[in-house]
Design a protein around this motif. Structure first.
Motif, short mmCIF file in Angstrom:
data_model
loop_
_atom_site.label_atom_id
_atom_site.label_comp_id
_atom_site.label_asym_id
_atom_site.label_seq_id
_atom_site.Cartn_x
_atom_site.Cartn_y
_atom_site.Cartn_z
N MET A 1 0.85 -1.18 0.00
CA MET A 1 0.00 0.00 0.00
C MET A 1 0.89 1.24 0.00
O MET A 1 1.84 1.34 0.75
CB MET A 1 -0.89 0.00 1.23
CG MET A 1 -1.94 -1.05 1.23
SD MET A 1 -3.03 -0.88 2.66
CE MET A 1 -3.91 -2.40 2.49
N THR A 2 0.53 2.17 -0.82
CA THR A 2 1.36 3.35 -0.95
C THR A 2 1.06 4.39 0.13
O THR A 2 1.92 5.18 0.46
CB THR A 2 1.14 4.00 -2.34
OG1 THR A 2 -0.24 4.32 -2.48
CG2 THR A 2 1.55 3.04 -3.44
N GLU A 3 -0.16 4.38 0.65
CA GLU A 3 -0.52 5.36 1.68
C GLU A 3 -0.28 4.78 3.06
O GLU A 3 -0.49 3.61 3.31
CB GLU A 3 -1.99 5.75 1.53
CG GLU A 3 -2.28 6.39 0.18
CD GLU A 3 -3.73 6.76 0.05
OE1 GLU A 3 -4.24 7.43 0.97
OE2 GLU A 3 -4.34 6.40 -0.95
N ALA A 4 0.18 5.62 3.96
CA ALA A 4 0.48 5.17 5.32
C ALA A 4 -0.81 4.99 6.12
O ALA A 4 -1.78 5.73 5.96
CB ALA A 4 1.37 6.18 6.02
N ILE A 5 -0.79 4.01 6.99
CA ILE A 5 -1.89 3.78 7.91
C ILE A 5 -1.47 4.29 9.27
O ILE A 5 -0.57 3.74 9.89
CB ILE A 5 -2.26 2.29 7.98
CG1 ILE A 5 -2.74 1.81 6.61
CG2 ILE A 5 -3.32 2.05 9.03
CD1 ILE A 5 -3.01 0.34 6.53
N LYS A 6 -2.09 5.40 9.70
CA LYS A 6 -1.71 6.03 10.96
C LYS A 6 -2.74 5.81 12.06
O LYS A 6 -2.44 5.94 13.23
CB LYS A 6 -1.50 7.52 10.74
CG LYS A 6 -0.34 7.82 9.82
CD LYS A 6 -0.16 9.29 9.59
CE LYS A 6 0.98 9.52 8.61
NZ LYS A 6 1.10 10.91 8.19
N GLU A 7 -3.98 5.50 11.68
CA GLU A 7 -5.03 5.23 12.66
C GLU A 7 -5.96 4.18 12.09
O GLU A 7 -5.95 3.92 10.89
CB GLU A 7 -5.79 6.51 13.02
CG GLU A 7 -6.47 7.17 11.85
CD GLU A 7 -7.15 8.46 12.25
OE1 GLU A 7 -8.35 8.57 11.97
OE2 GLU A 7 -6.50 9.33 12.85
N PRO A 8 -6.76 3.53 12.95
CA PRO A 8 -7.58 2.41 12.48
C PRO A 8 -8.52 2.73 11.31
O PRO A 8 -8.68 1.91 10.41
CB PRO A 8 -8.39 2.03 13.73
CG PRO A 8 -7.53 2.43 14.86
CD PRO A 8 -6.84 3.69 14.41
N ASP A 10 -7.97 4.56 8.89
CA ASP A 10 -7.22 4.61 7.63
C ASP A 10 -7.32 3.28 6.89
O ASP A 10 -7.39 3.26 5.66
CB ASP A 10 -5.75 4.96 7.87
CG ASP A 10 -5.56 6.40 8.28
OD1 ASP A 10 -6.47 7.23 8.05
OD2 ASP A 10 -4.50 6.72 8.84
N LEU A 11 -7.31 2.17 7.61
CA LEU A 11 -7.43 0.87 6.97
C LEU A 11 -8.80 0.72 6.32
O LEU A 11 -8.92 0.21 5.21
CB LEU A 11 -7.20 -0.26 7.98
CG LEU A 11 -7.31 -1.68 7.41
CD1 LEU A 11 -6.25 -1.91 6.34
CD2 LEU A 11 -7.19 -2.70 8.51
N VAL A 12 -9.82 1.20 6.99
CA VAL A 12 -11.17 1.15 6.43
C VAL A 12 -11.24 2.05 5.20
O VAL A 12 -11.78 1.67 4.16
CB VAL A 12 -12.23 1.55 7.48
CG1 VAL A 12 -13.62 1.54 6.87
CG2 VAL A 12 -12.16 0.62 8.68
N ARG A 13 -10.67 3.24 5.29
CA ARG A 13 -10.67 4.17 4.15
C ARG A 13 -9.97 3.56 2.94
O ARG A 13 -10.45 3.67 1.80
CB ARG A 13 -9.97 5.49 4.53
CG ARG A 13 -9.93 6.51 3.40
CD ARG A 13 -9.22 7.80 3.82
NE ARG A 13 -7.96 7.60 4.49
CZ ARG A 13 -6.80 7.35 3.87
NH1 ARG A 13 -6.74 7.24 2.57
NH2 ARG A 13 -5.68 7.21 4.57
N LEU A 14 -8.87 2.87 3.16
CA LEU A 14 -8.14 2.25 2.05
C LEU A 14 -8.89 1.05 1.47
O LEU A 14 -8.56 0.58 0.38
CB LEU A 14 -6.75 1.82 2.51
CG LEU A 14 -5.79 2.96 2.84
CD1 LEU A 14 -4.50 2.43 3.43
CD2 LEU A 14 -5.51 3.79 1.59
N TYR A 37 -18.76 4.31 4.83
CA TYR A 37 -18.64 4.06 6.27
C TYR A 37 -18.62 5.40 6.97
O TYR A 37 -18.47 6.45 6.34
CB TYR A 37 -17.35 3.27 6.60
CG TYR A 37 -16.10 4.09 6.41
CD1 TYR A 37 -15.50 4.73 7.50
CD2 TYR A 37 -15.53 4.26 5.17
CE1 TYR A 37 -14.37 5.49 7.34
CE2 TYR A 37 -14.39 5.03 5.00
CZ TYR A 37 -13.81 5.64 6.08
OH TYR A 37 -12.69 6.41 5.92
N ASP A 38 -18.78 5.37 8.30
CA ASP A 38 -18.62 6.59 9.09
C ASP A 38 -17.86 6.26 10.36
O ASP A 38 -17.43 5.12 10.57
CB ASP A 38 -19.97 7.27 9.36
CG ASP A 38 -20.91 6.44 10.24
OD1 ASP A 38 -20.46 5.44 10.84
OD2 ASP A 38 -22.09 6.81 10.33
N SER A 39 -17.69 7.25 11.22
CA SER A 39 -16.88 7.07 12.42
C SER A 39 -17.53 6.14 13.44
O SER A 39 -16.86 5.68 14.36
CB SER A 39 -16.59 8.43 13.07
OG SER A 39 -17.80 9.04 13.46
#
Length: 89
Positions: A1-8, A10-14, A37-39
């Motif tokens: 994955m090219t984008e960093a995962i900094k918070e949980p 982020d994985l859902v967003r990707l 999805y939402d928060s």
């Protein structure tokens, strides 16, 4: 994955527009394409397969058998308070 995962989240967003696996309360699992999805972890999935684990107990022998029931749906809204796990499939 090219984008960093900094918070949980982020994985859902990707995982947007990708197939994911969702484990829910009540021995239910879903596999489908994440559309939104939402928060609160409310999810909208498309092309969904639902798998429900059912345990049957024979009343005379008290033996249990486990079976899986599957059904398919074109679109599904999942309320976030029932979500236990989300993972890429």
């Amino acid at each position: 994955m090219t984008e960093a995962i900094k918070e949980p989240l982020d994985l859902v967003r990707l995982s947007l527009n990708e197939q994911i696996k969702v484990k829910l309360r009540g021995d239910r699992e879903l596999i489908g394409v994440l559309h939104a999805y939402d928060s609160h972890m409310n999810l909208i999935l498309g092309n969904v397969d639902e798998f429900v684990t059912v345990v049957d107990v024979d009343s005379t022998t008290l033996e249990s058998t486990t079976r899986f029931v599957k059904r398919s749906m074109p679109m599904l809204y999942i309320r976030g308070d029932g979500v236990i796990l989300i993972s890429p499939n």
